[in-house]
Design a protein around this motif. Structure first.
Motif, PDB file in Angstrom:
ATOM      1  N   LYS A 171     -10.071   5.156 -10.872  1.00 54.21           N
ATOM      2  CA  LYS A 171      -8.804   4.483 -11.118  1.00 54.21           C
ATOM      3  C   LYS A 171      -7.682   5.334 -10.554  1.00 54.21           C
ATOM      4  O   LYS A 171      -7.574   6.513 -10.857  1.00 54.21           O
ATOM      5  CB  LYS A 171      -8.597   4.238 -12.617  1.00 54.21           C
ATOM      6  CG  LYS A 171      -7.363   3.412 -12.922  1.00 54.21           C
ATOM      7  CD  LYS A 171      -7.235   3.091 -14.420  1.00 54.21           C
ATOM      8  CE  LYS A 171      -5.990   2.261 -14.684  1.00 54.21           C
ATOM      9  NZ  LYS A 171      -5.843   1.905 -16.111  1.00 54.21           N
ATOM     10  N   GLN A 172      -6.808   4.704  -9.783  1.00 58.93           N
ATOM     11  CA  GLN A 172      -5.844   5.477  -9.004  1.00 58.93           C
ATOM     12  C   GLN A 172      -4.387   5.202  -9.353  1.00 58.93           C
ATOM     13  O   GLN A 172      -3.529   6.042  -9.094  1.00 58.93           O
ATOM     14  CB  GLN A 172      -6.076   5.165  -7.509  1.00 58.93           C
ATOM     15  CG  GLN A 172      -5.358   6.073  -6.540  1.00 58.93           C
ATOM     16  CD  GLN A 172      -6.013   7.425  -6.404  1.00 58.93           C
ATOM     17  OE1 GLN A 172      -7.143   7.619  -6.836  1.00 58.93           O
ATOM     18  NE2 GLN A 172      -5.305   8.382  -5.821  1.00 58.93           N
ATOM     19  N   PHE A 173      -4.078   4.052  -9.960  1.00 60.38           N
ATOM     20  CA  PHE A 173      -2.689   3.633 -10.052  1.00 60.38           C
ATOM     21  C   PHE A 173      -2.302   3.293 -11.489  1.00 60.38           C
ATOM     22  O   PHE A 173      -2.994   2.556 -12.174  1.00 60.38           O
ATOM     23  CB  PHE A 173      -2.446   2.422  -9.151  1.00 60.38           C
ATOM     24  CG  PHE A 173      -2.922   2.645  -7.746  1.00 60.38           C
ATOM     25  CD1 PHE A 173      -2.196   3.415  -6.870  1.00 60.38           C
ATOM     26  CD2 PHE A 173      -4.127   2.097  -7.325  1.00 60.38           C
ATOM     27  CE1 PHE A 173      -2.644   3.637  -5.579  1.00 60.38           C
ATOM     28  CE2 PHE A 173      -4.590   2.312  -6.039  1.00 60.38           C
ATOM     29  CZ  PHE A 173      -3.843   3.086  -5.157  1.00 60.38           C
TER      30      PHE A 173
ATOM     31  N   THR B  15      -5.833  -6.118  -5.030  1.00 61.25           N
ATOM     32  CA  THR B  15      -5.630  -4.967  -4.143  1.00 61.25           C
ATOM     33  C   THR B  15      -5.950  -3.669  -4.857  1.00 61.25           C
ATOM     34  O   THR B  15      -6.637  -2.787  -4.316  1.00 61.25           O
ATOM     35  CB  THR B  15      -4.182  -4.946  -3.623  1.00 61.25           C
ATOM     36  OG1 THR B  15      -3.906  -6.167  -2.941  1.00 61.25           O
ATOM     37  CG2 THR B  15      -3.952  -3.780  -2.675  1.00 61.25           C
ATOM     38  N   ILE B  16      -5.475  -3.534  -6.076  1.00 62.56           N
ATOM     39  CA  ILE B  16      -5.707  -2.306  -6.840  1.00 62.56           C
ATOM     40  C   ILE B  16      -7.182  -2.140  -7.171  1.00 62.56           C
ATOM     41  O   ILE B  16      -7.744  -1.038  -7.041  1.00 62.56           O
ATOM     42  CB  ILE B  16      -4.846  -2.300  -8.120  1.00 62.56           C
ATOM     43  CG1 ILE B  16      -3.381  -2.098  -7.731  1.00 62.56           C
ATOM     44  CG2 ILE B  16      -5.285  -1.211  -9.095  1.00 62.56           C
ATOM     45  CD1 ILE B  16      -2.410  -2.476  -8.800  1.00 62.56           C
ATOM     46  N   ASN B  17      -7.846  -3.217  -7.556  1.00 64.28           N
ATOM     47  CA  ASN B  17      -9.284  -3.151  -7.830  1.00 64.28           C
ATOM     48  C   ASN B  17     -10.051  -2.714  -6.585  1.00 64.28           C
ATOM     49  O   ASN B  17     -10.990  -1.907  -6.660  1.00 64.28           O
ATOM     50  CB  ASN B  17      -9.810  -4.500  -8.320  1.00 64.28           C
ATOM     51  CG  ASN B  17      -9.365  -4.828  -9.734  1.00 64.28           C
ATOM     52  OD1 ASN B  17      -8.971  -3.945 -10.495  1.00 64.28           O
ATOM     53  ND2 ASN B  17      -9.417  -6.097 -10.088  1.00 64.28           N
TER      54      ASN B  17
ATOM     55  N   ILE C  11       0.832  -1.208   0.000  1.00 62.85           N
ATOM     56  CA  ILE C  11       0.000   0.000   0.000  1.00 62.85           C
ATOM     57  C   ILE C  11       0.861   1.250   0.000  1.00 62.85           C
ATOM     58  O   ILE C  11       0.629   2.187  -0.772  1.00 62.85           O
ATOM     59  CB  ILE C  11      -0.942   0.005   1.219  1.00 62.85           C
ATOM     60  CG1 ILE C  11      -1.854  -1.218   1.236  1.00 62.85           C
ATOM     61  CG2 ILE C  11      -1.762   1.299   1.246  1.00 62.85           C
ATOM     62  CD1 ILE C  11      -2.832  -1.294   0.107  1.00 62.85           C
ATOM     63  N   CYS C  12       1.881   1.263   0.854  1.00 62.74           N
ATOM     64  CA  CYS C  12       2.773   2.427   0.931  1.00 62.74           C
ATOM     65  C   CYS C  12       3.463   2.684  -0.404  1.00 62.74           C
ATOM     66  O   CYS C  12       3.587   3.832  -0.845  1.00 62.74           O
ATOM     67  CB  CYS C  12       3.823   2.223   2.020  1.00 62.74           C
ATOM     68  SG  CYS C  12       3.204   2.383   3.702  1.00 62.74           S
TER      69      CYS C  12
ATOM     70  N   ILE D 234      -8.792  -4.594   4.737  1.00 60.32           N
ATOM     71  CA  ILE D 234      -8.067  -5.687   4.091  1.00 60.32           C
ATOM     72  C   ILE D 234      -7.685  -6.659   5.193  1.00 60.32           C
ATOM     73  O   ILE D 234      -7.073  -6.259   6.191  1.00 60.32           O
ATOM     74  CB  ILE D 234      -6.821  -5.189   3.359  1.00 60.32           C
ATOM     75  CG1 ILE D 234      -7.204  -4.178   2.276  1.00 60.32           C
ATOM     76  CG2 ILE D 234      -6.037  -6.358   2.749  1.00 60.32           C
ATOM     77  CD1 ILE D 234      -6.008  -3.505   1.606  1.00 60.32           C
ATOM     78  N   TYR D 235      -8.047  -7.920   5.046  1.00 58.10           N
ATOM     79  CA  TYR D 235      -7.744  -8.905   6.084  1.00 58.10           C
ATOM     80  C   TYR D 235      -6.830  -9.987   5.536  1.00 58.10           C
ATOM     81  O   TYR D 235      -7.106 -10.574   4.479  1.00 58.10           O
ATOM     82  CB  TYR D 235      -9.036  -9.531   6.624  1.00 58.10           C
ATOM     83  CG  TYR D 235      -8.778 -10.398   7.831  1.00 58.10           C
ATOM     84  CD1 TYR D 235      -8.460  -9.830   9.053  1.00 58.10           C
ATOM     85  CD2 TYR D 235      -8.833 -11.788   7.743  1.00 58.10           C
ATOM     86  CE1 TYR D 235      -8.195 -10.622  10.162  1.00 58.10           C
ATOM     87  CE2 TYR D 235      -8.585 -12.589   8.841  1.00 58.10           C
ATOM     88  CZ  TYR D 235      -8.261 -12.000  10.053  1.00 58.10           C
ATOM     89  OH  TYR D 235      -7.987 -12.780  11.152  1.00 58.10           O
ATOM     90  N   LEU D 236      -5.735 -10.239   6.243  1.00 60.36           N
ATOM     91  CA  LEU D 236      -4.728 -11.223   5.842  1.00 60.36           C
ATOM     92  C   LEU D 236      -4.901 -12.508   6.648  1.00 60.36           C
ATOM     93  O   LEU D 236      -5.016 -12.470   7.874  1.00 60.36           O
ATOM     94  CB  LEU D 236      -3.312 -10.678   6.081  1.00 60.36           C
ATOM     95  CG  LEU D 236      -2.751  -9.588   5.148  1.00 60.36           C
ATOM     96  CD1 LEU D 236      -2.771 -10.033   3.703  1.00 60.36           C
ATOM     97  CD2 LEU D 236      -3.457  -8.274   5.321  1.00 60.36           C
ATOM     98  N   ILE D 237      -4.896 -13.639   5.938  1.00 58.74           N
ATOM     99  CA  ILE D 237      -5.037 -14.959   6.570  1.00 58.74           C
ATOM    100  C   ILE D 237      -3.824 -15.814   6.208  1.00 58.74           C
ATOM    101  O   ILE D 237      -3.356 -15.791   5.073  1.00 58.74           O
ATOM    102  CB  ILE D 237      -6.312 -15.668   6.086  1.00 58.74           C
ATOM    103  CG1 ILE D 237      -7.551 -14.887   6.522  1.00 58.74           C
ATOM    104  CG2 ILE D 237      -6.381 -17.101   6.608  1.00 58.74           C
ATOM    105  CD1 ILE D 237      -8.849 -15.438   5.969  1.00 58.74           C
TER     106      ILE D 237
END
Length: 288
Positions: free
Chosen positions: A216-218, A205-207, A32-33, A123-126
């Motif tokens: 649209k950002q990236f 992630t981008i979507n 993200i950063c 956003i959740y990480l498993i």
């Protein structure tokens, strides 16, 4: 007088990057950063995505209470999770405000950690718990049996960095509390997919971020540079060269592998984890 809830309707900005410990939270924060910095990245950039559970977000609230050891009183914290997030939403000038958390989302003292009134999304990480216990043991400088006990049975397990306890609880409770939070846009990612198919994870992630930003950002160049700058091997290289403030007694970016448990855990440890977490692990595809 306009109620705070009315003011918040169009001002929700908080996006949590949430996970049980050692599940890829810092790796996702790195991504993200980097995306936010046109594909550039240094470990210092992680300070831009702060831990939510710290004193500065609570000590200006009414009737603040401290324990004798100098930490904020946990009942006060849990009673003010939502209020603290309301203040952040109303005071921030950013379109989105990202925060890291290892806090369970479930009810503590009759309070949710966050909800749809204040949370823009998460956003959740498993990660496979059989691998988590190995990384957790290294991170906490303890043995694997103790790490397994914490992960499986310590319902009151908390961490504390900035005078604010984070209620982590057990792996199962943690996952269920966030996965069942369905009233805001969310992205659920498996750590193993970050290892084996980072391009797919980047696309997801981008979507997701484009949905939150509502445009649209990236750029493609940004995306390509981000993948290169935040590879796990690159993060290891940065930590080796510059150090990393979040590391404990061991390297923070240790191996970034999946399936390490097959060589390290003994049969009793594997059977215990699979017995206690079998139904959840089956749902997630970790066991059949």
């Amino acid at each position: 007088m306009i109620k705070t809830e009315d003011k918040l309707k169009n001002k929700k900005k908080i996006v949590f990057i949430a996970s049980y410990m050692k599940s890829g939270n810092t790796w996702m924060r790195s991504i993200i950063c980097s995306l936010m910095n046109n594909g550039e990245f240094l470990l210092e950039d992680l300070k831009k995505i702060k831990l939510f559970s710290q004193e500065v977000y609570f000590n200006k609230l009414p009737n603040v209470k401290y324990q004798e050891n100098g930490n904020l009183d946990f009942n006060f914290i849990s009673n003010n999770w939502i209020e603290a997030q309301k203040v952040i939403n109303l005071s921030s000038n950013e379109k989105l405000k990202f925060f890291k958390t290892h806090n369970i989302r479930g009810i503590i003292n009759n309070n949710y950690f966050t909800d749809e009134r204040v949370c823009k999304g998460f956003i959740y990480l498993i990660r496979d718990p059989r691998d988590i216990c190995i990384s957790l043991a290294k991170h906490m400088n303890t043995n694997i049996d103790q790490a397994i006990d914490i992960m499986l049975f310590q319902n009151n397990f908390v961490t504390n960095v900035f005078k604010v306890n984070e209620s982590v609880c057990t792996w199962k409770e943690h996952i269920e509390s966030w996965v069942n939070f369905r009233t805001v846009p969310r992205l659920i990612i498996k750590y193993e997919d970050m290892i084996f198919d980072i391009k797919k994870i980047m696309e997801q992630t981008i979507n997701y971020l484009n949905i939150l930003y509502e445009k649209k950002q990236f750029s493609e160049d940004n995306i390509i540079k981000t993948i290169k700058k935040t590879k796990f091997s690159k993060l290891q290289e940065l930590e080796k060269t510059y150090g990393f403030s979040e590391a404990t007694n061991n390297n923070f970016f240790r191996k970034g592998k999946s399936g390490e448990w097959k060589k390290i855990l003994n049969n009793e440890q594997i059977k215990l984890i699979e017995k206690e977490l079998g139904s959840t692990m089956t749902k997630l595809g970790y066991v059949t």
